[in-house]
Design an enzyme around this catalytic site. Structure first.
Site, short mmCIF file in Angstrom:
data_model
loop_
_atom_site.label_atom_id
_atom_site.label_comp_id
_atom_site.label_asym_id
_atom_site.label_seq_id
_atom_site.Cartn_x
_atom_site.Cartn_y
_atom_site.Cartn_z
N GLU A 166 -6.61 4.04 -5.66
CA GLU A 166 -7.63 4.31 -4.89
C GLU A 166 -8.11 5.64 -5.45
O GLU A 166 -7.32 6.69 -5.53
CB GLU A 166 -7.29 4.50 -3.39
CG GLU A 166 -8.62 5.01 -2.71
CD GLU A 166 -8.45 5.14 -1.50
OE1 GLU A 166 -9.30 4.98 -0.44
OE2 GLU A 166 -7.42 5.54 -1.11
N HIS B 252 -10.51 -1.53 4.67
CA HIS B 252 -10.30 -1.26 5.74
C HIS B 252 -10.93 0.19 6.18
O HIS B 252 -10.83 0.76 7.35
CB HIS B 252 -8.56 -0.87 6.02
CG HIS B 252 -8.04 -0.06 4.84
ND1 HIS B 252 -8.21 -0.14 3.64
CD2 HIS B 252 -7.54 1.44 5.14
CE1 HIS B 252 -7.57 1.06 3.02
NE2 HIS B 252 -7.24 1.91 3.95
N ASP B 253 -11.43 0.85 5.18
CA ASP B 253 -12.07 2.07 5.47
C ASP B 253 -13.70 1.94 5.22
O ASP B 253 -14.45 2.97 5.61
CB ASP B 253 -11.91 3.16 4.38
CG ASP B 253 -10.41 3.70 4.56
OD1 ASP B 253 -9.86 3.66 5.57
OD2 ASP B 253 -9.72 4.12 3.47
N ASP C 151 -2.88 4.70 -2.37
CA ASP C 151 -3.72 5.23 -1.85
C ASP C 151 -4.17 6.62 -2.22
O ASP C 151 -3.23 7.75 -2.58
CB ASP C 151 -2.87 5.73 -0.55
CG ASP C 151 -3.90 6.23 0.75
OD1 ASP C 151 -5.06 5.49 0.83
OD2 ASP C 151 -3.78 7.21 1.15
N ASP D 193 1.00 -1.15 -0.08
CA ASP D 193 -0.01 0.13 -0.03
C ASP D 193 0.84 1.34 0.01
O ASP D 193 1.45 1.76 0.99
CB ASP D 193 -0.76 -0.12 1.33
CG ASP D 193 -2.31 0.91 0.88
OD1 ASP D 193 -2.24 1.81 0.46
OD2 ASP D 193 -2.99 0.47 1.60
#
Length: 566
Positions: A261, A335-336, A219, A117
């Site tokens: 993302e 995870h969000d 990200d 990530d």
């Protein structure tokens, strides 16, 4: 959830895809690990690399061939690792660089690749670049970040707000200027207009690729082309040239998986990212299917009911508009985001059935499925009563800001219970022992109390569990190319309770039918489907081998029927 079929995987005259156009990741299934919460091997209450290594055989049993590893870089952990202070070292909480090398090697022995990530929109304020940057206006590293003079009255350069609450500008008394941060004030944004920043990031990317990783998840990548003075934050004019330069300097000549993302992505902009002819990324995460449950004004903290018709329209739009240009990702949660079965299924009476249905509905779509840790055993949202039990910086900051603005505690907690990020971050539930086998220490975040019933050990002991349903879906993608390359066609478009579609590759078809409700229902089939017989690839009730004039569907019933020519 979305798309597939890239320009470099075009079908030939027989309706199939030539071997020369296939890539290793086309039939991949990715498993996301949030290291804090996966497995703790050194008993400090925080998951670590050694813990992940100890569970690789479990992931091999599930069948996945890619791990997306949320950040493990050195970090003060203001945002749980998304604030990086050294891109070429490992946070002590997680282990060492040697253990990272071991993870890459041990995963490779099991035919699993690691994608890291990469957080390059911003760094930590404890990164050496920023420490130097704030020393003086003429420091060499000053332009690695975004600094502006105050307005005449001393206030911030503009009124742009941080995504974590408050102003996106932080005053620094040493030089009398403001620096820009779209997230926490400890996450200053990098200045991508500076060629030196680009060079440093490219060098770092190649350093990791040379260590044998399989690619990157990037990200908030849609933010790096921003123009802060014009307040253009997403899809700025420099975004795609920057990605093309990065591709050329780093991963473009290697056989890797890269996913960006992009909360702002539309089908039109997604094509810019993922069309192979443009040399940018393999795919993007788009979030339109997620944000349809957010209030237009107050966002995720004011949830809207899930509307299946609206959801189907979004999915079909992405499936069709990018069908021949690009590749995209399929996901329910990460995870969000909240737990899939709590958000879209029934975490109570029909947890197992609805979790299986959601898995089937997702994995037969065009694209690469992403499984978030615990999804494969049906982990659920957590309902902590006290705000003090939450650890997420976004949740805590926005709670304080909105309470001060007059939002009630009850309304704010409802939003946190449904959409807060800690729903996905409670520790992985391995067994029914103390702390669910995650740690012998005090876990950094409280566990979901239902771990005594919902855990890996019980799932592996039950041949009809959610785990084995996911395992079968992963296996099916490796053996049925129609799931990977087949065309998508929606069925029952106006039905308010059923999500159904057809995939076709050459002479093979797969009919997928999903009841999205906790009610039994009668589904009348159109004549072209009536009487079709085939192989039931997967089902969460008794296998279906034929489509009659009408189907009596059980609550959350889901199945996929493979139709081959006689």
């Amino acid at each position: 959830m979305t798309i597939v079929m890239t320009m470099d995987a075009k079908k030939n005259e027989t309706g199939t895809v030539p071997e020369s156009d296939k890539k290793w990741w086309h039939n991949a299934v990715v498993y996301q690990i949030y290291p804090h919460s996966f497995m703790d091997a050194n008993h400090d209450g925080i998951g670590d690399l050694a813990g992940i290594i100890s569970k690789l055989d479990y992931l091999k049993q599930l069948g996945i061939n890619v791990i997306w590893l949320s950040p493990v870089f050195k970090s003060p952990m203001d945002d749980n690792g998304y604030d990086i202070s050294d891109y070429q070292d490992i946070a002590s909480e997680f282990g060492t660089l040697e253990e990272m090398n071991k993870l890459i090697a041990e995963a490779a022995k099991r035919d699993i690749r690691i994608i890291m990530d990469l957080v390059i929109n911003h760094s930590s304020d404890e990164h050496p670049w920023f420490i130097e940057s704030r020393k003086s206006k003429d420091n060499f590293y000053r332009d690695y970040y975004i600094w502006r003079e105050p307005k005449a009255d001393g206030s911030a350069p503009n009124d742009f707000k941080s995504y974590f609450g408050g102003s996106a500008w932080e005053f620094d008394g040493t030089t009398g200027q403001y620096y820009f941060h779209q997230f926490s004030k400890k996450q200053p944004d990098l200045n991508w207009d500076n060629p030196k920043v680009q060079e440093e990031v490219h060098k770092m990317i190649n350093w990791w690729l040379d260590r044998g990783i399989g690619g990157f998840r990037m990200d908030v990548i849609d933010l790096i082309g921003k123009d802060v003075d014009k307040q253009i934050m997403t899809n700025g004019p420099r975004l795609h040239p920057l990605l093309q330069e990065m591709n050329k300097a780093t991963f473009g000549g290697r056989d890797l998986l890269t996913v960006g993302e992009a909360w702002s992505a539309t089908p039109e902009t997604a094509k810019l990212y993922s069309d192979p002819a443009r040399d940018e990324l393999s795919m993007v995460f788009q979030f339109e299917h997620i944000t349809i449950t957010f209030d237009p004004e107050q966002g995720k903290w004011k949830p809207r009911p899930f509307d299946l018709l609206e959801f189907k329209q979004v999915i079909s739009k992405w499936q069709t508009e990018l069908a021949d240009c690009g590749w995209n990702s399929l996901f329910w949660n990460n995870h969000d985001l909240p737990r899939a079965v709590s958000k879209y299924g029934d975490p109570g009476c029909y947890r197992v059935q609805s979790a299986k249905m959601l898995a089937t509905a997702l994995h037969f779509l065009k694209g690469i499925p992403y499984i978030y840790q615990g999804e494969e055993i049906g982990m659920t949202n957590v309902h902590f009563d006290a705000i003090e039990d939450y650890q997420d910086i976004e949740t805590l900051n926005l709670y304080q800001e909105r309470i001060a603005a007059g939002v009630s505690h009850e309304d704010m907690m409802q939003g946190i219970h449904e959409n807060g990020r800690d729903n996905a971050r409670t520790p992985m539930q391995w067994d029914s022992s103390l702390n669910s086998g995650f740690s012998d220490g005090n876990p950094w975040l409280k566990l979901n109390p239902n771990y005594t019933e919902i855990n890996v050990e019980s799932a592996l002991d039950d041949p009809d569990s959610i785990f084995y349903h996911y395992q079968k879906l992963v296996q099916l993608r490796k053996t049925h190319e129609v799931m990977v390359y087949g065309d998508y066609q929606p069925l029952f478009v106006e039905h308010k309770k059923v999500f159904s579609y057809q995939r076709q590759l050459g002479n093979e078809k797969v009919i997928v039918i999903n009841n999205f409700t906790n009610e039994p229902l009668e589904l009348t089939l159109p004549k072209p489907l009536q009487g079709l017989k085939g192989q039931c690839l997967i089902s969460n009730y008794a296998p279906r081998k034929q489509l009659s004039e009408s189907l009596a569907l059980a609550p959350y019933e889901s199945f996929a029927l493979l139709i081959k020519p006689c």
